[in-house]
Design an enzyme around this catalytic site. Structure first.
Site, PDB file in Angstrom:
ATOM      1  CG  ASP A  43     -36.536   1.656  26.136  1.00  0.00           C
ATOM      2  OD1 ASP A  43     -35.395   2.093  26.339  1.00  0.00           O
ATOM      3  OD2 ASP A  43     -37.447   1.731  26.982  1.00  0.00           O
ATOM      4  CG  HIS A  71     -29.508   5.972  21.869  1.00  0.00           C
ATOM      5  ND1 HIS A  71     -29.419   7.077  21.063  1.00  0.00           N
ATOM      6  CD2 HIS A  71     -30.727   6.036  22.445  1.00  0.00           C
ATOM      7  CE1 HIS A  71     -30.546   7.771  21.152  1.00  0.00           C
ATOM      8  NE2 HIS A  71     -31.341   7.160  21.988  1.00  0.00           N
TER       9      HIS A  71
END
Length: 457
Positions: A43, A71
């Protein structure tokens, strides 16, 4: 002089091609791939860095993981979510490649593509190539993932916190040599069906409550086989041709991150593949000399999803502020992310394994409101400073972090587009990170859009 050669052309017994060392090296090496990897627990904003580099790439590839990765890319105000597709699929001029190291859940792949089609993604099937050696994730792998978590909870009172996407069970099948690959699905379907049934029964013998609609799943798989057939290539030959043909810009999009690597991460709270640089070679079938720049993506603070040691975690107002300001919840699971200060021990360790050529420091703007910013610079264990990142989880849980406190900038950085636009204290923070890790920061992220990535060199 066809067919004859002067005797003084080369030493006796020498064959092959005579070249100078540099020409030999260049001819042997071919193009180099650019790699983008997460340097923390995921992340970090890898998708955004990939998106920047993908604008002039010819090939964008994924080398490991599955649809457990998440993503997010924002283009023209539209937010696209990618899990299995390389996020470079948005680039209509590039080919996207899913390598042999990736595990593929076909229903998930098409579902993801259809979701993004509704947001404006077009003709993705014409731009996607899939390695025939990639392993398949079946629905029962996903069911087993959930059952294993329940078992862990019952036995140990804790679970790994997997995404329940079947990734671990599929890599387990691969390591046990019972897994099935894309090439198996596309050859003799009767043979595939018989191996599929054996694999399903094996899982049922381990998990008696597991229900599998074998015939139903096979029917669906047969349909998917025809849909993906035009996209499948021998990945080794595809990559070799790409590297040794006319020069191409090839980008590799790492999933997960260094601290989630099966070998180098905070085991057992990790993913089941190598998300460090070695996974690029094994997951695409390319030699180490074809690895070019390796960019490490780092958030300006640290986050982690699920359980496991997290030395700089802030279970207090600061942690809450970072979570709220940074919108810290997972793309794949929606789970809240735990938040804490930037940890340079982790970063130095990730650099040792990956050999980063430069860093991208993202989400700097989340720290805009703080009067002071702390950075973890070293660990102590039983009162003694330790010069390494501990492999053992119990030991990592016990470390005491030594912090350096830097002045905050208390100013809005979201409008910054050049280094000079950043407040001196923010510049100081970036230089501090560079000096401690020994790697230059190439990009600084101060917002969601492509334009908010400031390039420093």
């Amino acid at each position: 002089m066809s067919g004859t050669r002067a005797s003084n052309d080369r030493p006796p017994g020498a064959g092959g091609v005579k070249r100078g060392r540099l020409q030999q090296e260049a001819a042997a090496t071919g193009s180099r791939v650019t790699v983008v990897l997460g340097a923390q627990w995921g992340d970090e904003g890898k998708g955004k860095v990939v998106d920047l580099l993908a604008t002039d790439a010819d090939i964008i590839s994924r080398c490991q993981g599955g649809n457990n990765a998440g993503h997010t890319v924002v283009v023209d105000g539209k937010e696209y979510d990618f899990h299995l597709l390389p996020s470079g699929i948005i680039n209509t001029k590039a080919v996207s490649f899913i390598g042999n190291g990736v595990v593929i859940h076909l229903p998930g792949l098409f579902e993801e593509a259809e979701k993004n089609e509704k947001k404006g993604l077009k003709d993705w099937e014409k731009r996607l190539i899939i390695s025939d050696r990639a392993h398949l994730v079946f629905d029962f792998h996903q069911a087993v993932d959930g059952l294993q978590e329940v078992q862990r909870q019952a036995q140990e009172g804790k679970n790994i916190g997997t995404t329940k996407k079947g990734i671990g069970p599929t890599y387990s099948s691969k390591a046990a040599r019972t897994g099935l690959r894309i090439c198996d699905l596309l050859s003799d379907f009767d043979e595939f069906s018989s191996r599929f049934k054996n694999l399903a029964h094996q899982h049922q013998s381990m998990f008696p409550t597991l229900e599998i609609d074998i015939e139903g799943q096979l029917k669906r798989l047969k349909g998917f086989a025809e849909r993906i057939r035009p996209m499948v290539r021998d990945g080794v030959y595809f990559m070799y041709e790409a590297l040794h043909g006319p020069p191409k810009k090839i980008l590799v999009e790492g999933a997960n991150a260094a601290l989630l690597d099966i070998d180098f991460g905070t085991y057992p709270f990790v993913t089941s593949s190598n998300c460090t640089v070695g996974g690029v070679c094994t997951g695409l079938g390319i030699p180490p000399q074809n690895i070019g720049d390796v960019y490490g993506v780092v958030k300006a603070y640290t986050t982690r999803v699920g359980i496991g040691a997290f030395p700089t975690e802030q279970i207090n107002e600061i942690g809450g502020l970072l979570q709220t300001r940074g919108h810290e919840w997972g793309v794949t699971t929606g789970r809240k992310r735990r938040c804490g200060w930037l940890d340079l021990m982790i970063l130095r360790y990730a650099h040792m394994v990956n050999g980063f050529t430069a860093l991208a420091l993202t989400k700097l703007d989340i720290l805009d409101v703080l009067g002071e910013v702390k950075v973890g610079v070293s660990y102590k264990l039983n009162g003694k400073r330790i010069p390494y990142f501990p492999a053992n989880q119990e030991m990592l849980q016990k470390v005491e972090v030594e912090y350096e406190t830097l002045p905050g900038w208390k100013a809005d950085t979201t409008g910054a587009r050049r280094w000079e636009d950043l407040p001196p204290q923010a510049q100081n923070y970036i230089r501090f990170v560079e000096n401690h890790v020994g790697v230059a920061v190439k990009w600084v992220g101060v917002g969601k859009s492509r334009e908010s990535m400031i390039q420093l060199f």
